[in-house]
Design an enzyme around this catalytic site. Structure first.
Site, short mmCIF file in Angstrom:
data_model
loop_
_atom_site.label_atom_id
_atom_site.label_comp_id
_atom_site.label_asym_id
_atom_site.label_seq_id
_atom_site.Cartn_x
_atom_site.Cartn_y
_atom_site.Cartn_z
N SER A 96 -28.09 -27.10 18.69
CA SER A 96 -29.35 -26.35 18.82
C SER A 96 -29.47 -25.32 17.72
O SER A 96 -28.46 -24.77 17.26
CB SER A 96 -29.34 -25.66 20.18
OG SER A 96 -30.34 -24.67 20.24
N TYR B 124 -25.21 -20.23 27.36
CA TYR B 124 -25.70 -21.56 26.95
C TYR B 124 -25.53 -21.75 25.44
O TYR B 124 -24.98 -22.74 24.97
CB TYR B 124 -27.19 -21.73 27.33
CG TYR B 124 -27.87 -22.80 26.51
CD1 TYR B 124 -27.68 -24.14 26.80
CD2 TYR B 124 -28.67 -22.46 25.41
CE1 TYR B 124 -28.28 -25.12 26.01
CE2 TYR B 124 -29.26 -23.42 24.63
CZ TYR B 124 -29.07 -24.75 24.93
OH TYR B 124 -29.64 -25.71 24.15
N LYS C 45 -23.01 -24.32 22.90
CA LYS C 45 -23.37 -25.18 21.75
C LYS C 45 -22.49 -24.85 20.55
O LYS C 45 -22.01 -25.74 19.85
CB LYS C 45 -24.86 -24.99 21.40
CG LYS C 45 -25.81 -25.54 22.45
CD LYS C 45 -25.68 -27.05 22.60
CE LYS C 45 -26.47 -27.62 23.74
NZ LYS C 45 -26.17 -29.02 24.05
N1 UFG Z 1 -42.96 -18.41 25.71
C1 UFG Z 1 -44.00 -17.66 26.24
N2 UFG Z 1 -44.30 -17.83 27.55
C2 UFG Z 1 -43.63 -18.69 28.36
C3 UFG Z 1 -42.58 -19.44 27.81
C4 UFG Z 1 -42.27 -19.27 26.49
O1 UFG Z 1 -44.64 -16.88 25.54
O2 UFG Z 1 -43.95 -18.77 29.55
C5 UFG Z 1 -42.64 -18.26 24.30
C6 UFG Z 1 -41.25 -17.73 24.05
O3 UFG Z 1 -41.23 -16.32 24.05
C7 UFG Z 1 -40.93 -18.34 22.71
C8 UFG Z 1 -41.70 -19.65 22.69
O4 UFG Z 1 -42.68 -19.53 23.71
O5 UFG Z 1 -41.42 -17.54 21.70
C9 UFG Z 1 -40.85 -20.84 22.97
O6 UFG Z 1 -40.11 -20.61 24.15
P1 UFG Z 1 -39.25 -21.75 24.86
O7 UFG Z 1 -38.60 -21.14 26.06
O8 UFG Z 1 -40.08 -22.97 25.04
O9 UFG Z 1 -38.19 -22.11 23.75
P2 UFG Z 1 -37.08 -21.18 23.08
O10 UFG Z 1 -37.38 -21.22 21.61
O11 UFG Z 1 -36.94 -19.88 23.71
O12 UFG Z 1 -35.79 -21.98 23.49
C10 UFG Z 1 -35.46 -23.19 22.91
C11 UFG Z 1 -34.70 -24.05 23.91
C12 UFG Z 1 -33.43 -23.37 24.30
C13 UFG Z 1 -32.66 -22.96 23.09
C14 UFG Z 1 -33.53 -22.15 22.16
C15 UFG Z 1 -32.86 -21.81 20.87
O13 UFG Z 1 -35.48 -24.25 25.07
O14 UFG Z 1 -32.68 -24.30 25.05
O15 UFG Z 1 -34.68 -22.89 21.82
O16 UFG Z 1 -32.29 -22.96 20.36
F1 UFG Z 1 -31.60 -22.21 23.41
#
Ligand code: UFG
Length: 339
Positions: A128, A153, A157
């Site tokens: 990741s 988590y 990785k």
């Molecule tokens: N976000 C919102 N509202 C929500 C959900 C997410 O604004 O309800 C935003 C988050 O703040 C972030 C973006 O949308 O800026 C993406 O969020 P995600 O949770 O979809 O994805 P992340 O980038 O946080 O996480 C992903 C994977 C994780 C991993 C991470 C880093 O889901 O498993 O990338 O590799 F750890």
């Protein structure tokens, strides 16, 4: 057709199910192992309908050595492994770290222990972009330094990458490893037959967006709009899950062909960064759905901006994404409407 067998752990999961389809369509014989803790058997029905055939599936826990040995004995001539099976919820990993270390490390250790016994020399590992933490440069290349993980988590990785580096080096050419560092997978298969099945309230942006548009959630909360980015919201690299799945096929091809470094690392993203607000706008444009959203406080642990430099995957693997953000979001919406 004599198909080369590839063991796909977590093959009923979100990315795994799409990889199974792409592998089979590329001429391989995927063999699924999945404990169905975070996946559903309906994914197997979707795979069957898409491919017009059943894919063998063993309902076992990948951290259970005896169970995995049983599968390898039964299937005998497996030539490679794609290891997807893992827990993946960042917040849950903070609350239950031991569960994450036991499962995510345990399953990899079982596979690595059994591979020599069964003459399996190739493994693709689901890593990741979380290993880059808050990067000092954008876009991130594979040479961008990794940073201490911000969640158990993420740490699993990083540790799994370290384990694979050490074990591969000790294998003196008997083991070949590709680490794929995923950015943010989104969307669903064009058939609408497989996709993401989040249990309960989604943690990730896109399922939250589609559930809000479907009326299951009242509104989307955007986690912060005062980041140091052009519109103040976080930037990510959203890659269509089928494009991501195809990266596994080319990785397997490269491993089985041999002749490359024993461990190789590739970023798998689009090379594009999009803000949360851009995603919301693209979703509305692609689907015609108006999205109810509010701006809320930042989410703890969020990286302000990260997206991939994909030059290496393009040059070395011949990997290219083909799906636009809008088409990816349209596929996610199509999938949501089948749920
Ligand atoms: N976000 C919102 N509202 C929500 C959900 C997410 O604004 O309800 C935003 C988050 O703040 C972030 C973006 O949308 O800026 C993406 O969020 P995600 O949770 O979809 O994805 P992340 O980038 O946080 O996480 C992903 C994977 C994780 C991993 C991470 C880093 O889901 O498993 O990338 O590799 F750890």
């Amino acid at each position: 057709m004599n198909r080369t067998k590839i063991l796909v752990t977590g093959g009923a999961g979100y990315i795994g199910s799409h990889a199974v389809v792409e592998l089979y369509e590329a001429g391989y014989q995927p063999i699924i192992v999945d404990n169905f803790v975070n996946s559903q058997e309906s994914a197997l029905n979707g795979i069957r309908t898409i491919l017009g055939t059943d894919i063998p599936c063993y309902k076992i826990d990948c951290a259970n050595e005896a169970a995995v040995r049983g599968v390898l004995e039964q299937e005998k001539d497996i030539k490679g492994i794609i290891h997807f099976a893992a827990y993946k919820a960042v917040g849950e990993s903070v609350a239950e770290p031991l569960k994450y270390y036991q499962n995510n490390l345990g399953s990899l250790l079982v596979l690595l222990a059994l591979m020599p016994e069964f003459g399996i020399q190739s493994i693709v590992f689901s890593s990741s972009c979380t290993v880059y933490g808050v990067p000092d440069q954008l876009p991130v290349t594979e040479q961008t330094p990794t940073k201490p993980a911000t969640s158990p988590y993420g740490n699993t990785k990083k540790i799994c990458e370290d384990i694979l580096n050490d074990v591969t080096a000790a294998g003196k050419g008997q083991l070949r490893t590709i680490l794929l560092r995923y950015f943010n997978p989104i969307g669903a298969h064009a058939s609408g037959l497989i996709g993401e099945l989040p249990l309960g309230v989604p943690n990730n942006l896109i399922p939250f967006v589609t559930q809000t548009a479907a009326g299951i959630r009242e509104k989307l909360t955007i986690f912060g709009d005062t980041y140091d980015t052009p519109d103040g919201t976080n930037i990510r690299d959203y890659i269509h899950v089928v494009d991501l799945a195809k990266a596994h096929v080319v990785a397997v091809e490269r491993l089985l062909a041999g002749g490359h470094a024993d461990v190789e690392v590739f970023n798998v993203g689009t090379g594009r960064g999009n803000s949360v607000l851009e995603v919301v706008n693209a979703f509305e444009k692609a689907t015609g759905q108006k999205l109810n959203y509010v701006i809320g406080p930042p989410r703890a642990g969020d990286v302000p901006a990260i997206y991939a430099d994909v030059t290496k995957a393009t040059q070395e693997l011949g990997f290219q994404t083909t799906t636009s953000l809008e088409d990816s979001l349209a596929s996610a919406w199509k999938w949501q409407q089948t749920l």
